[in-house]
Write a protein that holds these residues in place. Structure first.
Motif, PDB file in Angstrom:
ATOM      1  N   UNK A  19       1.095  -0.597  -0.070  1.00  0.00           N
ATOM      2  CA  UNK A  19       0.089   0.142   0.394  1.00  0.00           C
ATOM      3  C   UNK A  19       1.093   1.358   0.052  1.00  0.00           C
ATOM      4  N   UNK A  20       1.654   1.230   1.143  1.00  0.00           N
ATOM      5  CA  UNK A  20       2.939   2.114   0.770  1.00  0.00           C
ATOM      6  C   UNK A  20       3.113   3.432  -0.269  1.00  0.00           C
ATOM      7  N   UNK A  21       4.075   1.676  -0.868  1.00  0.00           N
ATOM      8  CA  UNK A  21       4.795   1.701  -2.284  1.00  0.00           C
ATOM      9  C   UNK A  21       3.500   2.049  -3.274  1.00  0.00           C
ATOM     10  N   UNK A  22       2.697   1.558  -3.433  1.00  0.00           N
ATOM     11  CA  UNK A  22       1.802   2.180  -4.810  1.00  0.00           C
ATOM     12  C   UNK A  22       1.494   3.305  -4.259  1.00  0.00           C
ATOM     13  N   UNK A  23       1.216   3.806  -3.128  1.00  0.00           N
ATOM     14  CA  UNK A  23       0.627   5.443  -2.566  1.00  0.00           C
ATOM     15  C   UNK A  23       2.511   6.017  -3.102  1.00  0.00           C
ATOM     16  N   UNK A  24       3.000   5.669  -3.045  1.00  0.00           N
ATOM     17  CA  UNK A  24       4.469   6.793  -3.168  1.00  0.00           C
ATOM     18  C   UNK A  24       4.472   6.330  -4.695  1.00  0.00           C
ATOM     19  N   UNK A  25       4.594   5.718  -5.022  1.00  0.00           N
ATOM     20  CA  UNK A  25       4.465   5.920  -6.406  1.00  0.00           C
ATOM     21  C   UNK A  25       3.716   6.918  -7.473  1.00  0.00           C
ATOM     22  N   UNK A  26       2.948   6.638  -6.669  1.00  0.00           N
ATOM     23  CA  UNK A  26       1.090   7.660  -7.835  1.00  0.00           C
ATOM     24  C   UNK A  26       1.831   9.009  -6.948  1.00  0.00           C
ATOM     25  N   UNK A  27       2.262   9.609  -5.836  1.00  0.00           N
ATOM     26  CA  UNK A  27       1.548  10.519  -5.163  1.00  0.00           C
ATOM     27  C   UNK A  27       3.018  11.484  -5.574  1.00  0.00           C
ATOM     28  N   UNK A  28       4.302  10.751  -4.943  1.00  0.00           N
ATOM     29  CA  UNK A  28       5.995  10.733  -5.475  1.00  0.00           C
ATOM     30  C   UNK A  28       6.153  11.845  -4.183  1.00  0.00           C
ATOM     31  N   UNK A  29       5.553  11.835  -3.553  1.00  0.00           N
ATOM     32  CA  UNK A  29       5.768  12.465  -1.882  1.00  0.00           C
ATOM     33  C   UNK A  29       5.239  12.091  -0.597  1.00  0.00           C
ATOM     34  N   UNK A  30       6.631  11.729   0.253  1.00  0.00           N
ATOM     35  CA  UNK A  30       7.005  10.989   1.386  1.00  0.00           C
ATOM     36  C   UNK A  30       5.466  11.203   1.676  1.00  0.00           C
ATOM     37  N   UNK A  31       5.198  12.620   2.639  1.00  0.00           N
ATOM     38  CA  UNK A  31       4.120  12.889   3.678  1.00  0.00           C
ATOM     39  C   UNK A  31       2.675  11.836   2.202  1.00  0.00           C
ATOM     40  N   UNK A  32       2.465  12.658   1.759  1.00  0.00           N
ATOM     41  CA  UNK A  32       1.531  12.017   1.174  1.00  0.00           C
ATOM     42  C   UNK A  32       1.007  10.956   1.161  1.00  0.00           C
ATOM     43  N   UNK A  33       2.005  10.231   0.293  1.00  0.00           N
ATOM     44  CA  UNK A  33       1.999   8.531   0.789  1.00  0.00           C
ATOM     45  C   UNK A  33       1.774   8.055   2.093  1.00  0.00           C
ATOM     46  N   UNK A  34       2.205   8.944   3.264  1.00  0.00           N
ATOM     47  CA  UNK A  34       1.880   8.476   4.654  1.00  0.00           C
ATOM     48  C   UNK A  34       0.130   8.081   5.000  1.00  0.00           C
ATOM     49  N   UNK A  35       0.503  10.187   4.114  1.00  0.00           N
ATOM     50  CA  UNK A  35      -1.337  10.186   4.968  1.00  0.00           C
ATOM     51  C   UNK A  35      -2.264   9.325   4.019  1.00  0.00           C
ATOM     52  N   UNK A  36      -1.802   8.547   2.790  1.00  0.00           N
ATOM     53  CA  UNK A  36      -2.521   8.041   2.276  1.00  0.00           C
ATOM     54  C   UNK A  36      -2.871   5.951   3.040  1.00  0.00           C
ATOM     55  N   UNK A  37      -1.841   5.935   3.346  1.00  0.00           N
ATOM     56  CA  UNK A  37      -1.256   4.539   3.970  1.00  0.00           C
ATOM     57  C   UNK A  37      -2.015   4.589   5.412  1.00  0.00           C
ATOM     58  N   UNK A  38      -2.101   5.871   5.402  1.00  0.00           N
ATOM     59  CA  UNK A  38      -3.320   5.882   7.320  1.00  0.00           C
ATOM     60  C   UNK A  38      -5.055   6.241   6.791  1.00  0.00           C
ATOM     61  N   UNK A  39      -4.632   6.652   5.890  1.00  0.00           N
ATOM     62  CA  UNK A  39      -6.437   6.965   5.189  1.00  0.00           C
ATOM     63  C   UNK A  39      -7.301   5.377   5.275  1.00  0.00           C
TER      64      UNK A  39
END
Length: 177
Positions: A19-39
């Motif tokens: 989930x985190x890798x997918x979010x990081x790949x899509x958002x290109x931003x660590x804080x955004x990927x962390x937010x997506x992961x949490x959500x």
């Protein structure tokens, strides 16, 4: 630990990395990927039938939810661009009087302060502010005008006769022109 909590923990251990890798790949931003992961995992926690899911169904749901959340975040960024905190502090330091201005805004009555904040800091239009506050757009424009006048008085501004924005242009008179 409840069954739901242990289910969430197992899901995070098994699929959190994906989930985190997918979010990081899509958002290109660590804080955004962390937010997506949490959500994503908060949404999983709120699923009633989550513990009964098959492992492959769970993984597919988590990845689809992550993609959807990334798309939501992207749409939000298109409507409301984000400025990194470092740039905000540099910009604020570069602008003389900005701190004094926002301090004066803070002293305005709430009915004037809210439209000013929403219009200038958040970038909403008068129509959007009207919908948020539940008042007519004309009322928002009037409050913005009154707030500008009060701020001018508080900060010792001068009136050079030019409208501050399009909202301040005088309305045509009933007789024409």
């Amino acid at each position: 630990m409840t069954e739901q909590e242990s289910f969430l923990r197992r899901a995070m251990e098994a699929h959190g990395g994906a989930v985190y890798r997918l979010a990081l790949c899509r958002t290109q931003s660590v804080p955004d990927a962390e937010d997506v992961y949490q959500d994503v995992f908060l949404r999983l926690l709120n699923q009633r039938d989550g513990p009964a899911w098959e492992p492959e169904h769970l993984k597919a749901w988590l990845l689809r939810t992550a993609l959807n959340r990334c798309a939501d975040l992207h749409r939000l960024r298109l409507r409301r661009p984000v400025v990194p905190l470092e740039e905000v502090s540099e910009t604020a330091a570069a602008e003389d009087g900005a701190a004094e201005l926002w301090e004066a805004v803070g002293r305005l009555p709430e009915k004037l302060r809210m439209p000013v904040h929403l219009y200038y800091a958040e970038g909403y239009t008068a129509g959007e502010i009207a919908a948020l506050l539940g008042v007519p757009a004309a009322t928002v424009r009037t409050r913005l005008h009154r707030a500008r006048q009060k701020l001018k008085d508080m900060l010792g501004g001068c009136d050079d006769g030019e409208p501050i924005s399009e909202d301040d242009r005088p309305y045509p008179s009933a007789g024409g022109t």
